[in-house]
Design an enzyme around this catalytic site. Structure first.
Site, mmCIF file in Angstrom:
data_model
loop_
_atom_site.group_PDB
_atom_site.id
_atom_site.type_symbol
_atom_site.label_atom_id
_atom_site.label_comp_id
_atom_site.label_asym_id
_atom_site.label_seq_id
_atom_site.Cartn_x
_atom_site.Cartn_y
_atom_site.Cartn_z
ATOM 1 N N CYS A 185 36.087 -25.125 86.414
ATOM 2 C CA CYS A 185 35.280 -24.941 85.355
ATOM 3 C C CYS A 185 36.109 -26.952 84.347
ATOM 4 O O CYS A 185 35.553 -27.196 83.620
ATOM 5 C CB CYS A 185 36.189 -23.664 84.274
ATOM 6 S SG CYS A 185 37.914 -24.372 84.360
ATOM 7 N N HIS A 302 37.412 -24.113 76.971
ATOM 8 C CA HIS A 302 38.817 -25.270 77.089
ATOM 9 C C HIS A 302 38.364 -26.220 76.290
ATOM 10 O O HIS A 302 37.075 -26.034 76.211
ATOM 11 C CB HIS A 302 38.583 -25.660 78.961
ATOM 12 C CG HIS A 302 39.088 -24.399 80.148
ATOM 13 N ND1 HIS A 302 39.825 -23.554 79.921
ATOM 14 C CD2 HIS A 302 39.125 -24.790 81.498
ATOM 15 C CE1 HIS A 302 40.506 -22.741 80.636
ATOM 16 N NE2 HIS A 302 39.555 -23.295 82.169
#
Length: 394
Positions: A185, A302
């Site tokens: 990710c 994130h």
């Protein structure tokens, strides 16, 4: 320096905020996937006789549930869908696009007749069942780290290096089984912003600091963050089962194992995967990458601070124009209002947000830039990227 995305407002302690889910705070139970607009169900149905057969492996997990949400949101065509999980989850009932399905136990025969298998059940399951699925003719899009660095397996971000998987076709279209790896990710979110600039001026060195959400450690970590937050606010000792230390109102080095070079495994994924992905597109494995990965008490998106050093000069104004024209990116860079990307803005959103675009004052000659990037870890960092890969197979 325009720019902007509207803030995406949702309950800050809700692990999943996508409208496609039926949410029950404090933690969503993986039981129901609904369309964004239920009234449009007849229009949005993706069940088609000419579509591929699809299997979702690990369907009851956070990314598995997001697979279903993205498949529905994007009207991904399928003639049938098989929902697979461990023996513990087998027999559960899920509703997807107004149809009820029974979760089946993952077995080798689960892949008979399956064209595309979306895996998000952990590396050990991928290593065991990925080759089995390929042998039975399925194209596996794997979300674990099991095959990412295998030189025979393409590691793909569709906006970056889709050509790496151009040789793979669905078996019914003169193809055969194959493996395609979904990058980590943090790598996906970083390279969505760095790659358009790399195409223009060639990145020779990249320094990344990540601020990673609980979702990257799975549904149990998200649930524990909610639990700890409540406990700390109530003056209680926080429950620390997943990370072994307080997560709420705290941050710490990523929980991945630390290697002999002092970097942890998460940091080295970003280093190695960047080189492999850019090498597949530009045949250049020499980019220098350094990463520091930190866990922060954010639910599912994130954030990353990215410093780039270029071979050729690149001004911040030119960089901003390049990023504004890039697919899958939105520029949020309003200096006057001090408005830049935040994890809340991108939660449950497809696009990665980029801002804080500025010249690196430590490098002369417009050879360096600083960026701040945010992306939904479950969405573009996992499920959406995998389904975009599957779309390339159609």
């Amino acid at each position: 320096m325009q720019a902007t995305t509207a803030a995406h407002r949702y309950h800050p302690f809700s692990p999943f905020s996508s409208p496609s889910f039926s949410i029950s705070l404090p933690f969503v139970k993986p039981s129901t996937i609904r369309l964004r607009n239920p009234a449009a169900a007849a229009v949005r149905m993706s069940l088609r006789e000419d579509g591929p057969s699809v299997a979702v492996v690990g369907v009851t997990g956070a990314v598995g549930q997001e697979f279903l949400s993205v498949l529905s949101d994007r009207d991904f065509p399928y003639r049938n869908i098989r929902l697979l999980a461990s023996r513990r989850s087998a027999g559960k009932q899920l509703t997807f696009e107004d149809r009820k399905y029974t979760v089946e136990e993952l077995r080798p025969e689960s892949f008979d007749g399956i064209d595309i298998a979306l895996f998000s059940a952990g590396g050990s399951i991928s290593k065991e069942f990925g080759p089995v699925a390929v042998e039975r003719g399925s194209i596996v899009v794997d979300n674990s780290s099991a095959f990412r660095m295998d030189p025979e397996v393409p590691l793909v971000i569709p906006e970056v290096n889709s050509e790496a998987m151009a040789h793979i076709k669905i078996k019914g279209r003169s193809g055969k089984g194959a493996l395609i790896a979904n990058p980590n990710c943090s790598t996906i979110i970083c390279l969505m912003a760095a790659t358009p600039l790399h195409r223009h001026a060639k990145v020779v060195r990249m320094v990344v600091s990540t601020y990673q959400a609980a979702s990257g450690a799975g549904a149990a970590a998200m649930e524990e963050l909610v639990q700890q937050t409540r406990e700390v606010l109530d003056g209680k000792e926080p429950t620390c089962k997943i990370f072994k230390q307080q997560y709420a109102f705290n941050l710490f080095s990523h929980n991945a194992a630390v290697l002999s070079n002092g970097y942890n495994e998460e940091e080295m994924k970003l280093v190695k995967e960047t080189r492999k992905i850019w090498a597949s597109a530009w045949n250049d494995k020499n980019v220098k990458v350094s990463a520091t990965c930190i866990r922060v008490p954010v639910m599912r998106a994130h954030a990353e601070s990215v410093n780039l050093q270029f071979e050729k000069p690149l001004s911040e104004d030119t960089a901003r124009r390049i990023l504004e024209g890039a697919t899958g990116l939105v520029v949020v860079d309003d200096r006057d209002s001090n408005r830049f990307p935040t994890p809340l803005d991108v939660s449950s959103k497809d696009d990665v947000a980029v801002g804080r675009i500025r010249q690196d004052l430590s490098q002369d000659g417009n050879l360096g830039l600083d960026l701040f990037v945010c992306g939904d870890q479950i969405r573009k960092g996992a499920a959406l990227n995998a389904i975009q890969i599957a779309e390339k197979l159609l």
